[in-house]
Design a protein around this motif. Structure first.
Motif, PDB file in Angstrom:
ATOM      1  N   ASN A 282       0.803  -1.230   0.000  1.00  0.00           N
ATOM      2  CA  ASN A 282       0.000   0.000   0.000  1.00  0.00           C
ATOM      3  C   ASN A 282       0.831   1.274   0.000  1.00  0.00           C
ATOM      4  OD1 ASN A 282      -2.431  -1.212  -0.226  1.00  0.00           O
ATOM      5  ND2 ASN A 282      -2.745  -1.399   1.989  1.00  0.00           N
ATOM      6  N   SER A 283       1.948   1.225   0.691  1.00  0.00           N
ATOM      7  CA  SER A 283       2.771   2.430   0.824  1.00  0.00           C
ATOM      8  C   SER A 283       3.342   2.882  -0.522  1.00  0.00           C
ATOM      9  CB  SER A 283       3.915   2.174   1.801  1.00  0.00           C
ATOM     10  OG  SER A 283       4.692   1.086   1.334  1.00  0.00           O
ATOM     11  N   GLU A 284       3.386   1.959  -1.492  1.00  0.00           N
ATOM     12  CA  GLU A 284       3.959   2.321  -2.794  1.00  0.00           C
ATOM     13  C   GLU A 284       2.872   2.675  -3.806  1.00  0.00           C
ATOM     14  OE1 GLU A 284       6.320  -0.965  -4.133  1.00  0.00           O
ATOM     15  OE2 GLU A 284       7.120  -1.307  -2.121  1.00  0.00           O
ATOM     16  N   ARG A 285       1.624   2.723  -3.340  1.00  0.00           N
ATOM     17  CA  ARG A 285       0.495   2.912  -4.248  1.00  0.00           C
ATOM     18  C   ARG A 285       0.464   4.285  -4.915  1.00  0.00           C
ATOM     19  NH1 ARG A 285      -2.413   0.069  -7.560  1.00  0.00           N
ATOM     20  NH2 ARG A 285      -2.932  -1.946  -6.711  1.00  0.00           N
ATOM     21  N   ASP A 286       1.092   5.262  -4.269  1.00  0.00           N
ATOM     22  CA  ASP A 286       1.034   6.629  -4.800  1.00  0.00           C
ATOM     23  C   ASP A 286       1.975   6.796  -5.981  1.00  0.00           C
ATOM     24  OD1 ASP A 286      -0.619   7.007  -2.683  1.00  0.00           O
ATOM     25  OD2 ASP A 286       0.973   7.738  -1.368  1.00  0.00           O
ATOM     26  N   GLY A 287       2.026   7.993  -6.476  1.00  0.00           N
ATOM     27  CA  GLY A 287       3.000   8.351  -7.500  1.00  0.00           C
ATOM     28  C   GLY A 287       2.878   7.522  -8.749  1.00  0.00           C
ATOM     29  N   ALA A 288       4.014   7.001  -9.207  1.00  0.00           N
ATOM     30  CA  ALA A 288       4.086   6.345 -10.511  1.00  0.00           C
ATOM     31  C   ALA A 288       3.154   5.139 -10.635  1.00  0.00           C
ATOM     32  CB  ALA A 288       5.529   5.933 -10.799  1.00  0.00           C
ATOM     33  N   MET A 289       2.753   4.532  -9.514  1.00  0.00           N
ATOM     34  CA  MET A 289       1.918   3.327  -9.595  1.00  0.00           C
ATOM     35  C   MET A 289       0.425   3.633  -9.468  1.00  0.00           C
ATOM     36  SD  MET A 289       3.838   0.818 -10.270  1.00  0.00           S
ATOM     37  CE  MET A 289       2.862  -0.652  -9.924  1.00  0.00           C
ATOM     38  N   ALA A 290       0.063   4.877  -9.249  1.00  0.00           N
ATOM     39  CA  ALA A 290      -1.312   5.225  -8.889  1.00  0.00           C
ATOM     40  C   ALA A 290      -2.359   4.738  -9.888  1.00  0.00           C
ATOM     41  CB  ALA A 290      -1.425   6.730  -8.688  1.00  0.00           C
ATOM     42  N   HIS A 291      -2.080   4.814 -11.176  1.00  0.00           N
ATOM     43  CA  HIS A 291      -3.096   4.457 -12.173  1.00  0.00           C
ATOM     44  C   HIS A 291      -2.754   3.192 -12.947  1.00  0.00           C
ATOM     45  CE1 HIS A 291      -5.046   8.182 -11.258  1.00  0.00           C
ATOM     46  NE2 HIS A 291      -3.882   8.805 -11.406  1.00  0.00           N
ATOM     47  N   VAL A 292      -1.930   2.353 -12.350  1.00  0.00           N
ATOM     48  CA  VAL A 292      -1.468   1.169 -13.054  1.00  0.00           C
ATOM     49  C   VAL A 292      -2.182  -0.075 -12.535  1.00  0.00           C
ATOM     50  CG1 VAL A 292       0.566  -0.284 -13.423  1.00  0.00           C
ATOM     51  CG2 VAL A 292       0.782   2.191 -13.496  1.00  0.00           C
ATOM     52  N   ARG A 293      -2.733  -0.885 -13.445  1.00  0.00           N
ATOM     53  CA  ARG A 293      -3.326  -2.170 -13.064  1.00  0.00           C
ATOM     54  C   ARG A 293      -2.197  -3.171 -12.885  1.00  0.00           C
ATOM     55  NH1 ARG A 293      -6.421   1.797 -15.428  1.00  0.00           N
ATOM     56  NH2 ARG A 293      -8.636   1.242 -15.527  1.00  0.00           N
TER      57      ARG A 293
END
Ligand code: ZN
Length: 240
Positions: free
Chosen positions: A162-173
């Protein structure tokens, strides 16, 4: 032993560079044959408004940019079809299948690469592409039509903490980590080839920056293998 052949199949110009580019470079550098089939010219991108180009004119620009990618990655062959960008979900899938099948029969690849089921961005053309190629892989005629085709590799990203969900991964499936069968660790040269391939798309410079794709990929490219399971994951597309 014959040369290993890998065929990458994606709907749009740049799909090959937003992830697989460094893997393609590694393969061609090793002397393997690598082919790219792209089904549209990608002219419908919103970027065209910035340059005041029609869908057709933008498509021509992107096809030109792809020629530079071909050189950077040392592709053995590249074919660009002219289906409607953004229109694949409205097409008869049998028609798409026929075009892809004819191309595959001519190349007879060992490995085919396309998107995982979620299409990473979720773009409907990506989802259609996945469905069409998976159907071909399961075709009872497969061994007759493409006798060398043994593996279907599906480009993906692992679902992060969850902690990595922001930024570059936010809109990635993403795919659950247990579905990942292959993790390719990129060396410095391969990472710089990723950057070089992406920046061939000069009209896409701000998209490359705003999506944070280079940071998202970092030093790893991930694949699922359809109907195969490797725990721990293998480190090359051709490994067993
Ligand atoms: Zn795409």
């Amino acid at each position: 032993m014959s040369t290993l052949k890998t065929l990458y199949i994606f709907p749009h110009p740049d799909d090959e560079s937003f992830g697989p580019a460094p893997v393609i470079y590694r393969q061609t550098k090793r002397g393997e044959e690598v082919y790219l089939l792209t089904l549209t010219k990608g002219g419908a991108t919103k970027q065209r408004f910035k340059y005041n180009l029609s869908v057709e004119e933008m498509g021509a620009v992107r096809v030109q940019e792809m020629q530079d990618v071909k050189k950077v990655l040392g592709l053995t062959g590249m074919t660009i079809l002219d289906l409607e960008d953004g229109g694949m979900a409205q097409m008869n899938p049998l028609e798409i299948e026929k075009m892809v099948s004819d191309h595959m029969a001519a190349i007879n690849p060992d490995i085919v690469v396309t998107y995982a089921i979620h299409g990473i961005s979720g773009h409907h053309d990506h989802l259609v592409m996945h469905a069409v190629i998976k159907r071909l892989f399961c075709d009872p005629q497969k061994d007759k039509l493409y006798p060398n085709w043994k593996r279907l590799a599906l480009l993906t990203f692992p679902t992060p903490e969850n902690s990595e969900r922001d930024g570059a991964m936010a809109h990635v499936r993403t795919s659950h980590p247990k579905l990942i069968d292959c993790i390719i660790e990129l060396n410095q040269e391969e990472q710089s080839k990723l950057r070089e391939a992406l920046y061939c798309y000069k009209t896409f410079t701000d998209v490359i920056e705003s999506t944070g794709v280079i940071e998202r990929i970092g030093s790893r490219v991930y694949f699922e293998f359809f109907n195969e399971s490797f725990h721990p994951p293998v480190s090359e597309l051709h490994s067993y």
